[in-house]
Design a protein around this motif. Structure first.
Motif, PDB file in Angstrom:
ATOM      1  N   GLU A 165       0.752  -1.147   0.140  1.00 45.34           N
ATOM      2  CA  GLU A 165      -0.115  -0.041   0.104  1.00 45.34           C
ATOM      3  C   GLU A 165       0.851   1.097   0.043  1.00 45.34           C
ATOM      4  O   GLU A 165       1.906   1.250   0.565  1.00 45.34           O
ATOM      5  CB  GLU A 165      -0.847   0.082   1.153  1.00 45.34           C
ATOM      6  CG  GLU A 165      -1.926  -1.017   1.254  1.00 45.34           C
ATOM      7  CD  GLU A 165      -3.043  -0.797   0.199  1.00 45.34           C
ATOM      8  OE1 GLU A 165      -3.247   0.270   0.090  1.00 45.34           O
ATOM      9  OE2 GLU A 165      -3.770  -1.676  -0.426  1.00 45.34           O
ATOM     10  N   LEU A 166       0.421   2.221  -0.814  1.00 45.78           N
ATOM     11  CA  LEU A 166       1.282   3.618  -0.786  1.00 45.78           C
ATOM     12  C   LEU A 166       0.916   4.365   0.583  1.00 45.78           C
ATOM     13  O   LEU A 166       0.161   5.239   0.333  1.00 45.78           O
ATOM     14  CB  LEU A 166       1.014   4.418  -2.065  1.00 45.78           C
ATOM     15  CG  LEU A 166       1.765   3.798  -3.150  1.00 45.78           C
ATOM     16  CD1 LEU A 166       1.248   4.347  -4.694  1.00 45.78           C
ATOM     17  CD2 LEU A 166       3.381   3.807  -3.215  1.00 45.78           C
ATOM     18  N   GLU A 167       1.578   3.734   1.473  1.00 44.34           N
ATOM     19  CA  GLU A 167       1.368   4.647   2.960  1.00 44.34           C
ATOM     20  C   GLU A 167       2.715   4.880   3.552  1.00 44.34           C
ATOM     21  O   GLU A 167       3.409   4.004   3.642  1.00 44.34           O
ATOM     22  CB  GLU A 167       0.327   3.910   3.859  1.00 44.34           C
ATOM     23  CG  GLU A 167      -1.181   3.690   3.320  1.00 44.34           C
ATOM     24  CD  GLU A 167      -1.889   3.133   4.282  1.00 44.34           C
ATOM     25  OE1 GLU A 167      -1.487   2.682   5.445  1.00 44.34           O
ATOM     26  OE2 GLU A 167      -3.336   2.855   3.939  1.00 44.34           O
ATOM     27  N   LEU A 168       2.467   5.910   4.237  1.00 46.04           N
ATOM     28  CA  LEU A 168       3.970   6.337   5.067  1.00 46.04           C
ATOM     29  C   LEU A 168       3.277   6.909   6.437  1.00 46.04           C
ATOM     30  O   LEU A 168       2.459   7.831   6.327  1.00 46.04           O
ATOM     31  CB  LEU A 168       4.913   7.459   4.441  1.00 46.04           C
ATOM     32  CG  LEU A 168       5.587   7.136   3.116  1.00 46.04           C
ATOM     33  CD1 LEU A 168       6.254   8.100   2.439  1.00 46.04           C
ATOM     34  CD2 LEU A 168       6.371   5.785   3.306  1.00 46.04           C
ATOM     35  N   ASP A 169       3.723   6.214   7.279  1.00 45.54           N
ATOM     36  CA  ASP A 169       3.186   6.799   8.867  1.00 45.54           C
ATOM     37  C   ASP A 169       1.488   6.797   8.724  1.00 45.54           C
ATOM     38  O   ASP A 169       1.286   7.897   9.304  1.00 45.54           O
ATOM     39  CB  ASP A 169       3.779   8.068   9.180  1.00 45.54           C
ATOM     40  CG  ASP A 169       5.381   7.948   9.292  1.00 45.54           C
ATOM     41  OD1 ASP A 169       5.863   6.812   9.691  1.00 45.54           O
ATOM     42  OD2 ASP A 169       6.090   8.695   8.980  1.00 45.54           O
ATOM     43  N   LEU A 216       9.138   7.547  -3.883  1.00 46.40           N
ATOM     44  CA  LEU A 216      10.191   7.314  -4.156  1.00 46.40           C
ATOM     45  C   LEU A 216      11.172   8.469  -3.500  1.00 46.40           C
ATOM     46  O   LEU A 216      12.322   8.158  -2.906  1.00 46.40           O
ATOM     47  CB  LEU A 216      10.330   7.774  -5.736  1.00 46.40           C
ATOM     48  CG  LEU A 216      11.870   8.068  -6.408  1.00 46.40           C
ATOM     49  CD1 LEU A 216      12.472   6.773  -6.159  1.00 46.40           C
ATOM     50  CD2 LEU A 216      11.855   8.607  -7.630  1.00 46.40           C
ATOM     51  N   GLU A 217      10.706   9.595  -3.154  1.00 45.74           N
ATOM     52  CA  GLU A 217      11.615  10.464  -2.198  1.00 45.74           C
ATOM     53  C   GLU A 217      11.763  10.148  -0.967  1.00 45.74           C
ATOM     54  O   GLU A 217      12.907  10.222  -0.519  1.00 45.74           O
ATOM     55  CB  GLU A 217      10.694  11.950  -2.236  1.00 45.74           C
ATOM     56  CG  GLU A 217      10.840  12.636  -3.621  1.00 45.74           C
ATOM     57  CD  GLU A 217      12.219  12.767  -4.555  1.00 45.74           C
ATOM     58  OE1 GLU A 217      13.159  13.120  -3.820  1.00 45.74           O
ATOM     59  OE2 GLU A 217      12.213  12.109  -5.482  1.00 45.74           O
ATOM     60  N   HIS A 218      10.868   9.416  -0.433  1.00 43.71           N
ATOM     61  CA  HIS A 218      10.875   8.824   1.014  1.00 43.71           C
ATOM     62  C   HIS A 218      11.974   7.593   0.707  1.00 43.71           C
ATOM     63  O   HIS A 218      12.840   7.642   1.886  1.00 43.71           O
ATOM     64  CB  HIS A 218       9.651   8.140   1.552  1.00 43.71           C
ATOM     65  CG  HIS A 218      10.021   7.322   2.825  1.00 43.71           C
ATOM     66  ND1 HIS A 218       9.965   8.282   4.117  1.00 43.71           N
ATOM     67  CD2 HIS A 218       9.802   6.028   3.041  1.00 43.71           C
ATOM     68  CE1 HIS A 218       9.963   7.055   4.949  1.00 43.71           C
ATOM     69  NE2 HIS A 218       9.915   6.080   4.467  1.00 43.71           N
TER      70      HIS A 218
END
Length: 641
Positions: free
Chosen positions: A200-204, A214-216
């Motif tokens: 899943e495209l999730e961060l925190d 990508l930047e992460h």
């Protein structure tokens, strides 16, 4: 452009040796359109060819393969009309998969990757799964020979694959400074295509888009220990050299059992999410990929791309490192010499339709027209003719050809006029032979026929530039004959004979004046042409110079903007030391941009000096012409006296 029905091998990789395919190079040499070059790189058997076929708008073309064996060897090319940029060509490069165990010698990985960077305007990196440590290591590998480089060693390794300046043109500091800020000026835009993405495209706990993902993944860690340095190394490599970055994540297109027949499957049977991302990816690549440029921001045509391919591959084959400066210099010579030939061909083809003899007005008009078109043809192909050397070569070649045409026209005019006078005077010659004028009053009859010949000659059109001069010679030749008949005519008194002699002498002087005037007008017209031609050429050179300097300035500004964005991001995340390094690179770029402005001023000054020199030369020629005219007039005056 010629239609390329299917991909062709551009660079062969046979037994660890790279060499160009001559048929593919010949095809590129026939392309005069600017090219948008999209190259795809990545591990073998990761679906690179499928994406390239989609970009081509075709279901098949680049070999996909359905086994673990890599299908693409070397670099394959497919050139197609650009779907949204009229007058441009889209060149797709499908590269040999990195890490193919069958190759044995992994050195070629680095060269294939380097060539993809050198030749493309957009680089697509294709990987599977996620952007993790292994994926970054795989991308880093082509640039880094050592398995665990420390600190900034990767920069040195990169300069072992690609150089901006040749050793002869670079200063010691520039050679030592591996982090050459100019790399960012010619590196392509970077697109990471992540295949078979299952997360899943999730961060925190918050949703993010692909670019944020990508930047992460490229975020740096603070610290100077070996582990942190090794972690940051591949990320810094990407951040420094690919400041323009995009990311697309693709879900698996079909079930595992259907993957081997992906090429033949109907799109309705593919995962809709996969199709949506594929559509977005293709739209972005087509719409946002820029024209390939070389150092200085100059657009690359298909023909120029062919020169670059040959130069880079031949350099690698010799065991040397591809150098941007050397490649551009080689291309400058080849293209500018070809531009001279193109311009001269335009001029010669245009002037060959002249049917001699023609008047000076007509040949001058044609010369001006085709000289101007030849210069435009030269300008459309030439580039970086900084000292005007190649334009001077064209001017000299055209001047030489025009001089030959003028001579040919004069000879044709002289032949025609002599033959015309011979034909017109034939009846009179017959009468003379029969003694028709050897009687009282014969001189008057002779003068009547003589004047009639001159009148008929003058009425005849299209005699060319030698008419008056040939007529002058004819009258001088006839003067002895005329005087003989005059003296033999006993009907005339001595006084009348003297009057006729003076009259004939005055007619000869007048004809001499007309012949001299004809020659003077021809020289004056030639000088006028040179003056106008010089003015137009300098204007075109100034326009060309301004265009090239503008592109160079825009290239520098784009690089500076990319570095500023990267610097801002580093400062926001607390990497002041690294931001300071970027600040130094930005300073270097600005200095080079300022230096380019100084070069522009120097070239402008050079053009102005050349304009003054040429004007002075023309003024001297005009003075010489005026002196000759005054001398001739004085001679005529004295003769009349």
């Amino acid at each position: 452009m010629a239609l390329m029905e299917s991909p062709v091998c551009l660079i062969e990789n046979t037994n660890g040796k790279l060499q160009v395919d001559q048929d593919a190079i010949s095809f590129l040499m026939g392309l005069s359109q600017p090219v948008v070059v999209v190259a795809v790189v990545g591990l073998y058997r990761t679906g690179k060819s499928y994406l390239m076929n989609k970009l081509a708008g075709k279901k098949n073309g680049f070999a996909l393969g359905a086994t673990i064996q890599s299908k693409t060897k070397g670099i394959w090319m497919w050139a197609l009309p650009h779907p949204t940029k009229p007058g441009h060509t889209l060149v797709l490069l499908d590269t040999e998969g990195l890490g193919d165990v069958e190759k044995g010698d992994q050195t070629n990985n680095a060269w294939i990757f380097s060539l993809a960077i050198l030749l493309s305007s957009t680089l697509v990196y294709n990987s599977r799964g996620t952007i993790d440590y292994q994926a970054l290591e795989n991308l880093q590998y082509p640039f880094v020979n050592s398995p665990s480089p420390i600190g900034d060693q990767y920069v040195t390794e990169l300069t072992e694959r690609i150089k901006v300046k040749s050793s002869s043109s670079a200063s010691a500091e520039e050679i030592e400074d591996g982090a050459d800020a100019q790399f960012v000026q010619f590196f392509p835009s970077f697109v990471w295509a992540v295949r078979d993405f299952t997360l899943e495209l999730e961060l925190d706990g918050r949703k993010v888009n692909e670019d944020q993902y990508l930047e992460h993944a490229l975020s740096l860690r603070k610290g100077k220990d070996r582990k942190t340095l090794n972690y940051n190394l591949p990320r810094e490599c990407i951040r420094n050299y690919f400041p323009s970055r995009r990311c697309f994540v693709f879900v698996t297109p079909a079930s595992p059992e259907n993957m081997p027949r992906l090429e033949s499957m109907d799109e309705r049977d593919l995962n809709p999410l996969f199709l949506n991302v594929t559509s977005s990816f293709c739209h972005y690549i087509v719409e946002e990929s820029s024209v390939k440029t070389v150092k200085g921001g100059l657009p690359v045509t298909g023909r120029m791309l062919g020169h670059l391919v040959k130069t880079y591959v031949e350099t690698i084959a010799k065991g040397d490192v591809p150098c941007l400066d050397n490649a551009v210099l080689a291309m400058v010579q080849i293209e500018n010499e070809a531009a001279v030939r193109d311009g001269l061909t335009v001029y010669q083809d245009g002037m060959k339709d002249l049917a001699f003899p023609v008047g000076i007005d007509e040949i001058s008009k044609q010369h001006r027209q085709w000289d101007n078109l030849a210069t435009k043809a030269f300008m459309s192909r030439s580039f970086k003719d900084e000292d005007g050397k190649y334009l001077k070569d064209l001017v000299e070649a055209i001047t030489k050809h025009y001089s030959a045409l003028l001579t040919e026209n004069e000879e044709a005019s002289e032949r025609y006029c002599r033959q015309l006078l011979t034909d017109l005077s034939a009846p009179m010659a017959g009468k003379l032979q029969q003694g028709f004028y050897a009687k009282p009053g014969g001189y008057e009859l002779y003068c009547g026929d003589h004047d009639n010949i001159v009148a008929q000659f003058r009425c005849q059109p299209n005699k060319g530039v030698k008419a008056e001069e040939v007529l002058e010679q004819f009258l001088k030749e006839k003067s002895v004959e005329s005087n003989s008949i005059l003296q033999a005519d006993n009907k005339l008194t001595d006084q009348e004979k003297k009057i006729h002699e003076e009259k004939e002498r005055a007619a000869l002087l007048e004809q001499e004046r007309k012949a001299a005037e004809e020659k003077r007008l021809e020289m004056e017209r030639t000088l006028q042409e040179e003056r106008q031609s010089q003015k137009e050429k300098i204007r075109m050179m100034q326009d060309k110079m301004e265009e090239e300097m503008k592109k160079q300035w825009e290239e520098s500004e784009r690089a500076i903007e990319c570095k500023l964005l990267e610097q801002r991001d580093l400062l926001e995340k607390g990497f002041k030391e690294k931001a300071d390094i970027l600040n130094e690179e930005i300073r270097e770029l600005r200095e080079k941009s300022s230096s380019a402005s100084s070069e522009e001023k120097q070239r402008t000054a050079m053009l102005e000096q050349e304009k003054r020199n040429e004007t002075e030369r023309l003024q001297q020629a005009e003075k010489m012409l005026k002196d000759q005219e005054e001398c001739h007039q004085e001679t005529m005056r004295q003769l009349k006296v």
